[in-house]
Design a protein around this motif. Structure first.
Motif, PDB file in Angstrom:
ATOM      1  N   VAL A   1      57.241  40.751  55.851  1.00 54.32           N
ATOM      2  CA  VAL A   1      56.732  40.149  54.912  1.00 54.32           C
ATOM      3  C   VAL A   1      57.292  41.801  54.685  1.00 54.32           C
ATOM      4  CG1 VAL A   1      54.694  40.829  53.222  1.00 54.32           C
ATOM      5  CG2 VAL A   1      54.680  39.047  55.529  1.00 54.32           C
ATOM      6  N   SER A   2      57.772  41.332  52.917  1.00 56.04           N
ATOM      7  CA  SER A   2      57.795  42.601  51.988  1.00 56.04           C
ATOM      8  C   SER A   2      57.235  43.257  51.327  1.00 56.04           C
ATOM      9  CB  SER A   2      59.771  42.934  52.061  1.00 56.04           C
ATOM     10  OG  SER A   2      59.986  41.691  51.145  1.00 56.04           O
ATOM     11  N   VAL A   3      56.893  43.934  51.189  1.00 58.67           N
ATOM     12  CA  VAL A   3      55.444  44.237  49.985  1.00 58.67           C
ATOM     13  C   VAL A   3      56.111  45.092  48.402  1.00 58.67           C
ATOM     14  CG1 VAL A   3      53.905  45.331  51.052  1.00 58.67           C
ATOM     15  CG2 VAL A   3      53.392  43.528  49.149  1.00 58.67           C
ATOM     16  N   PRO A   4      55.986  44.986  47.253  1.00 62.64           N
ATOM     17  CA  PRO A   4      56.462  45.969  46.667  1.00 62.64           C
ATOM     18  C   PRO A   4      55.697  46.603  46.280  1.00 62.64           C
ATOM     19  CG  PRO A   4      55.715  43.998  44.876  1.00 62.64           C
ATOM     20  CD  PRO A   4      55.896  43.839  46.361  1.00 62.64           C
TER      21      PRO A   4
ATOM     22  N   SER B   1      50.593  52.235  47.501  1.00 62.61           N
ATOM     23  CA  SER B   1      51.180  52.090  49.403  1.00 62.61           C
ATOM     24  C   SER B   1      49.289  51.646  49.361  1.00 62.61           C
ATOM     25  CB  SER B   1      51.247  53.501  49.686  1.00 62.61           C
ATOM     26  OG  SER B   1      49.859  54.362  49.164  1.00 62.61           O
ATOM     27  N   SER B   2      48.117  51.846  48.314  1.00 63.53           N
ATOM     28  CA  SER B   2      47.324  51.038  49.422  1.00 63.53           C
ATOM     29  C   SER B   2      46.827  49.904  49.607  1.00 63.53           C
ATOM     30  CB  SER B   2      45.942  52.112  49.305  1.00 63.53           C
ATOM     31  OG  SER B   2      45.473  51.863  48.071  1.00 63.53           O
ATOM     32  N   ALA B   3      47.503  49.534  48.016  1.00 68.62           N
ATOM     33  CA  ALA B   3      47.854  48.239  47.313  1.00 68.62           C
ATOM     34  C   ALA B   3      48.565  47.341  48.740  1.00 68.62           C
ATOM     35  CB  ALA B   3      48.043  47.952  45.992  1.00 68.62           C
ATOM     36  N   ALA B   4      49.916  47.571  48.495  1.00 68.59           N
ATOM     37  CA  ALA B   4      50.762  47.432  49.776  1.00 68.59           C
ATOM     38  C   ALA B   4      50.819  46.705  51.157  1.00 68.59           C
ATOM     39  CB  ALA B   4      52.481  48.333  49.630  1.00 68.59           C
ATOM     40  N   ALA B   5      49.253  48.054  51.489  1.00 68.66           N
ATOM     41  CA  ALA B   5      48.940  48.165  52.896  1.00 68.66           C
ATOM     42  C   ALA B   5      48.296  46.586  53.147  1.00 68.66           C
ATOM     43  CB  ALA B   5      48.667  48.533  53.274  1.00 68.66           C
ATOM     44  N   ILE B   6      47.575  46.331  51.911  1.00 70.94           N
ATOM     45  CA  ILE B   6      46.525  45.160  52.031  1.00 70.94           C
ATOM     46  C   ILE B   6      47.327  44.286  51.477  1.00 70.94           C
ATOM     47  CG2 ILE B   6      44.617  44.467  50.465  1.00 70.94           C
ATOM     48  CD1 ILE B   6      43.473  47.846  50.194  1.00 70.94           C
ATOM     49  N   VAL B   7      47.653  44.117  50.660  1.00 76.87           N
ATOM     50  CA  VAL B   7      48.318  42.941  50.587  1.00 76.87           C
ATOM     51  C   VAL B   7      49.366  41.913  51.332  1.00 76.87           C
ATOM     52  CG1 VAL B   7      50.344  41.787  48.950  1.00 76.87           C
ATOM     53  CG2 VAL B   7      48.014  42.905  47.745  1.00 76.87           C
ATOM     54  N   GLY B   8      50.277  43.001  51.803  1.00 78.88           N
ATOM     55  CA  GLY B   8      51.610  43.053  53.102  1.00 78.88           C
ATOM     56  C   GLY B   8      50.183  42.185  54.752  1.00 78.88           C
ATOM     57  N   GLY B   9      49.156  42.764  54.224  1.00 73.12           N
ATOM     58  CA  GLY B   9      48.310  42.897  55.666  1.00 73.12           C
ATOM     59  C   GLY B   9      47.988  41.061  55.326  1.00 73.12           C
TER      60      GLY B   9
ATOM     61  N   SER C   1      45.269  30.088  50.577  1.00 80.41           N
ATOM     62  CA  SER C   1      46.118  30.306  48.225  1.00 80.41           C
ATOM     63  C   SER C   1      45.959  31.545  48.247  1.00 80.41           C
ATOM     64  CB  SER C   1      45.212  29.178  47.776  1.00 80.41           C
ATOM     65  OG  SER C   1      44.284  30.111  46.998  1.00 80.41           O
ATOM     66  N   ARG C   2      47.535  31.575  47.261  1.00 82.14           N
ATOM     67  CA  ARG C   2      47.558  33.324  46.529  1.00 82.14           C
ATOM     68  C   ARG C   2      46.449  33.385  46.715  1.00 82.14           C
ATOM     69  NH1 ARG C   2      52.030  32.591  43.040  1.00 82.14           N
ATOM     70  NH2 ARG C   2      50.483  31.753  41.422  1.00 82.14           N
ATOM     71  N   ASP C   3      45.656  33.132  45.119  1.00 81.57           N
ATOM     72  CA  ASP C   3      44.694  33.257  44.575  1.00 81.57           C
ATOM     73  C   ASP C   3      43.547  33.481  45.958  1.00 81.57           C
ATOM     74  OD1 ASP C   3      46.083  32.992  42.109  1.00 81.57           O
ATOM     75  OD2 ASP C   3      45.013  31.247  41.352  1.00 81.57           O
ATOM     76  N   GLU C   4      43.016  33.213  46.178  1.00 83.03           N
ATOM     77  CA  GLU C   4      42.032  33.509  47.725  1.00 83.03           C
ATOM     78  C   GLU C   4      42.636  34.489  48.153  1.00 83.03           C
ATOM     79  OE1 GLU C   4      39.966  29.817  49.591  1.00 83.03           O
ATOM     80  OE2 GLU C   4      42.175  29.462  49.156  1.00 83.03           O
ATOM     81  N   LEU C   5      43.643  35.159  49.159  1.00 81.96           N
ATOM     82  CA  LEU C   5      44.356  36.332  49.074  1.00 81.96           C
ATOM     83  C   LEU C   5      43.818  37.553  48.104  1.00 81.96           C
ATOM     84  CD1 LEU C   5      47.330  35.020  51.196  1.00 81.96           C
ATOM     85  CD2 LEU C   5      45.284  35.173  51.950  1.00 81.96           C
ATOM     86  N   LEU C   6      44.772  37.008  47.050  1.00 83.23           N
ATOM     87  CA  LEU C   6      44.683  37.499  45.394  1.00 83.23           C
ATOM     88  C   LEU C   6      43.022  38.503  45.475  1.00 83.23           C
ATOM     89  CD1 LEU C   6      45.907  40.144  43.557  1.00 83.23           C
ATOM     90  CD2 LEU C   6      45.051  37.866  42.097  1.00 83.23           C
ATOM     91  N   ARG C   7      42.079  37.485  45.925  1.00 84.15           N
ATOM     92  CA  ARG C   7      40.340  37.780  45.479  1.00 84.15           C
ATOM     93  C   ARG C   7      40.271  38.470  47.059  1.00 84.15           C
ATOM     94  NH1 ARG C   7      36.112  34.211  43.349  1.00 84.15           N
ATOM     95  NH2 ARG C   7      37.916  33.203  42.303  1.00 84.15           N
ATOM     96  N   MET C   8      40.548  38.652  47.842  1.00 85.57           N
ATOM     97  CA  MET C   8      40.373  39.180  49.301  1.00 85.57           C
ATOM     98  C   MET C   8      40.941  40.063  48.689  1.00 85.57           C
ATOM     99  SD  MET C   8      40.996  36.632  52.170  1.00 85.57           S
ATOM    100  CE  MET C   8      39.976  37.836  53.821  1.00 85.57           C
ATOM    101  N   ALA C   9      42.288  41.173  48.258  1.00 78.81           N
ATOM    102  CA  ALA C   9      42.613  41.877  48.511  1.00 78.81           C
ATOM    103  C   ALA C   9      42.169  42.749  47.377  1.00 78.81           C
ATOM    104  CB  ALA C   9      44.335  41.935  47.556  1.00 78.81           C
ATOM    105  N   VAL C  10      41.413  42.448  46.335  1.00 75.47           N
ATOM    106  CA  VAL C  10      40.850  42.804  44.855  1.00 75.47           C
ATOM    107  C   VAL C  10      39.050  43.155  45.767  1.00 75.47           C
ATOM    108  CG1 VAL C  10      39.377  42.721  42.466  1.00 75.47           C
ATOM    109  CG2 VAL C  10      41.709  41.594  42.919  1.00 75.47           C
ATOM    110  N   ALA C  11      38.724  43.019  46.400  1.00 77.15           N
ATOM    111  CA  ALA C  11      37.581  43.170  46.978  1.00 77.15           C
ATOM    112  C   ALA C  11      37.717  44.389  48.339  1.00 77.15           C
ATOM    113  CB  ALA C  11      36.642  41.853  48.100  1.00 77.15           C
ATOM    114  N   ILE C  12      38.697  44.566  48.877  1.00 78.62           N
ATOM    115  CA  ILE C  12      39.198  45.286  49.040  1.00 78.62           C
ATOM    116  C   ILE C  12      39.306  46.229  48.646  1.00 78.62           C
ATOM    117  CG2 ILE C  12      40.450  46.620  51.437  1.00 78.62           C
ATOM    118  CD1 ILE C  12      40.789  43.230  52.167  1.00 78.62           C
TER     119      ILE C  12
END
Ligand code: HSE
Length: 324
Positions: free
Chosen positions: A4-7, A94-102, A120-131
């Protein structure tokens, strides 16, 4: 194995505190695989090498674990390899990239191993925001482009993404100052609990103008539209020379300038030659006593990408329908 690559990302963009963000064309790459040996092994190259290998401290692994738990998947040993190009704790997501990438890598690994659709992408995004605790870095890291995020108590994180206007690039200048303790906590800690109506209206004007200006390609409005009174004046105390760096960027031809996320880096948006802007900003930091280095990047249209096959990456936005 999945890759995975993440910006990188820059949040706030001046007036859009905890709301606006943009993805930058500087990417970390995360590879994840099962090993068959009951252990978690983390290998890190680049920034953070030697400090991020402990699974308990590693945000890629911590995020991935949440996906495995949600999907009821127990990996048979886990190897995580990270190529870290995004500077750590500099205000570049950098922390957002680690979270989203993971999250994205773990989801892709489960899909690959089970053959079933993951989250889904939206479920993953919800988890990312919570973290992460706020949405303005993780959202552009996930979906790319410029993003406007909103936290609704009932519907959770909502966002709209729009592509960057053509020809706009980012210069990010990173001073060597260290913000003590946990950087974002520290730089949120200096903010007031309440602000005046006048300052709130000032930011409302500019945040709305910024979104409209970016959507219509009115880059001539960015200097005013990136002004802020909600967080930058307070954070200036943590970033020696911040105001003179802003002034140097604008005098050298930047269209707009702001603290990048919680700082200490400063982001300038440029249309033409980036070099004079980068040099002027570095010199202004040095004049204030901080060594500084700069990166010039395109704005990233794509967010996290999952490798689809040899040499081919696909954007999360192009995923099959279950990706919402
Ligand atoms: N909106 C956040 C802040 C971004 O300014 O604190 C940094 O994580």
């Amino acid at each position: 194995m999945v890759r995975v690559s993440v910006p990188a990302t820059s949040a706030n963009l001046g007036p859009g505190f905890d709301t606006l963000g943009v993805a930058l064309e500087l990417r970390n790459v995360i590879e994840m695989d099962e090993t068959g040996i009951d252990d978690v092994v983390i290998e890190v190259e680049g920034a953070g090498a030697g400090a991020l290998e402990d699974p308990e401290q590693n945000m890629v692994y911590q995020a991935a674990r949440r996906v495995f738990e949600r999907l009821g998947f127990v990996p048979n040993g886990l190897l995580i390899r990270e190529q870290v190009h995004i500077p750590v704790a500099r205000g570049m997501g950098s922390s957002a990239a680690a979270i989203v990438g993971g999250l994205v890598a773990a989801n892709a690994l489960v899909e690959k191993r089970t053959g079933r659709p993951g989250l889904s992408r939206d479920e993953l995004l919800r988890m990312a925001v919570a973290i992460e605790g706020h949405p303005d870095n993780v959202t552009p890291a996930m979906v790319g482009g410029f993003t406007v995020s909103c936290m609704d108590p009932e519907r959770g994180p909502l966002y709209l993404r729009f592509p960057p206007p053509r020809g706009l690039r980012a210069v990010v200048v990173m001073p060597e100052v260290q913000i003590k303790g946990k950087k974002t906590e520290q730089s949120r800690g200096v903010l007031p609990g309440e602000v005046s109506l006048q300052d709130a209206v000032y930011n409302l004007n500019r945040a709305a103008l910024l979104v409209a200006a970016l959507a219509q390609g009115r880059t001539d409005l960015l200097t005013v539209a990136m002004q802020d009174r909600l967080h930058q004046p307070y954070r200036a105390a943590l970033v020696p020379g911040m105001r003179s760096v802003f002034q140097a960027a604008l005098s050298a031809g930047a269209l707009g300038v702001a603290l990048s996320g919680a700082g200490p880096s400063v982001l300038a948006l440029v249309a033409e030659s980036a070099e004079p802007v980068a040099l002027a900003m570095e010199a202004a930091f040095q004049w204030s006593g901080s060594d500084a280095r700069s990166l010039t990047m395109d704005l990233a249209r794509d967010g996290a990408r999952v490798l689809a096959g040899p040499g081919r990456e696909r954007d999360m936005l192009d995923r099959p329908p279950h990706w919402g």
